[in-house]
Design a protein around this motif. Sequence first.
Motif, PDB file in Angstrom:
ATOM      1  N   TYR A  39       0.826  -1.202   0.000  1.00  0.00           N
ATOM      2  CA  TYR A  39       0.000   0.000   0.000  1.00  0.00           C
ATOM      3  C   TYR A  39       0.867   1.262   0.000  1.00  0.00           C
ATOM      4  O   TYR A  39       0.664   2.174  -0.804  1.00  0.00           O
ATOM      5  N   CYS A  40       1.842   1.333   0.897  1.00  0.00           N
ATOM      6  CA  CYS A  40       2.684   2.535   1.006  1.00  0.00           C
ATOM      7  C   CYS A  40       3.580   2.721  -0.213  1.00  0.00           C
ATOM      8  O   CYS A  40       3.838   3.856  -0.629  1.00  0.00           O
ATOM      9  N   SER A  41       4.041   1.622  -0.784  1.00  0.00           N
ATOM     10  CA  SER A  41       4.967   1.691  -1.917  1.00  0.00           C
ATOM     11  C   SER A  41       4.323   2.219  -3.185  1.00  0.00           C
ATOM     12  O   SER A  41       5.023   2.631  -4.114  1.00  0.00           O
ATOM     13  N   LEU A  44       3.863   5.391   5.701  1.00  0.00           N
ATOM     14  CA  LEU A  44       4.483   4.472   6.660  1.00  0.00           C
ATOM     15  C   LEU A  44       4.386   5.044   8.071  1.00  0.00           C
ATOM     16  O   LEU A  44       4.046   4.326   9.026  1.00  0.00           O
ATOM     17  N   ALA A  45       4.676   6.323   8.213  1.00  0.00           N
ATOM     18  CA  ALA A  45       4.608   6.965   9.531  1.00  0.00           C
ATOM     19  C   ALA A  45       3.177   6.944  10.063  1.00  0.00           C
ATOM     20  O   ALA A  45       2.959   6.714  11.260  1.00  0.00           O
ATOM     21  N   GLY A  46       2.194   7.157   9.202  1.00  0.00           N
ATOM     22  CA  GLY A  46       0.801   7.127   9.627  1.00  0.00           C
ATOM     23  C   GLY A  46       0.376   5.761  10.116  1.00  0.00           C
ATOM     24  O   GLY A  46      -0.282   5.631  11.158  1.00  0.00           O
ATOM     25  N   ILE A  47       0.764   4.720   9.401  1.00  0.00           N
ATOM     26  CA  ILE A  47       0.442   3.358   9.824  1.00  0.00           C
ATOM     27  C   ILE A  47       1.157   3.031  11.131  1.00  0.00           C
ATOM     28  O   ILE A  47       0.585   2.428  12.035  1.00  0.00           O
ATOM     29  N   PHE A  48       2.421   3.444  11.251  1.00  0.00           N
ATOM     30  CA  PHE A  48       3.170   3.236  12.487  1.00  0.00           C
ATOM     31  C   PHE A  48       2.453   3.914  13.655  1.00  0.00           C
ATOM     32  O   PHE A  48       2.271   3.315  14.722  1.00  0.00           O
ATOM     33  N   ALA A  49       2.027   5.160  13.461  1.00  0.00           N
ATOM     34  CA  ALA A  49       1.330   5.895  14.521  1.00  0.00           C
ATOM     35  C   ALA A  49       0.017   5.205  14.884  1.00  0.00           C
ATOM     36  O   ALA A  49      -0.355   5.139  16.066  1.00  0.00           O
TER      37      ALA A  49
END
Length: 118
Positions: free
Chosen positions: A42-44, A53-58
């Motif tokens: 999705y991010c790629s 990536l940062a949003g999913i991590f958060a």
Amino acid sequence: MTIESLNIGTDIIEVKRFRNKPLNDRNTGFYHSVFTKSEMIYCSKFSDPYPHLAGIFAAKESIIKCLNKPTKMIDIEITHGQYGKPTAAIHRKRKNTITTWISISHTKSLAIAIAITD
């Protein structure tokens, strides 16, 4: 369900933490320990994957803050519906159902997420 039975978690992260860990062979271990294959796909697909990536991590961090037992980030999967609405699934050996609502937002430099679980 009452308000007393809800758990709320939030997280904010600087996108540059991910820009400083480029998507390359050197950082494969980190990315595979945090993100599922579908999250990476999705991010790629974005020209700048790092805010996503940062949003999913958060989002994963905010969910972990809601839970009453240790959970690995890789056991939480964030997906996005047809119109971009994020949803979360928690994969555990025990099949107890946890209802989770999440919201993710990001700019070029910051990502924030909030999670509510019952």
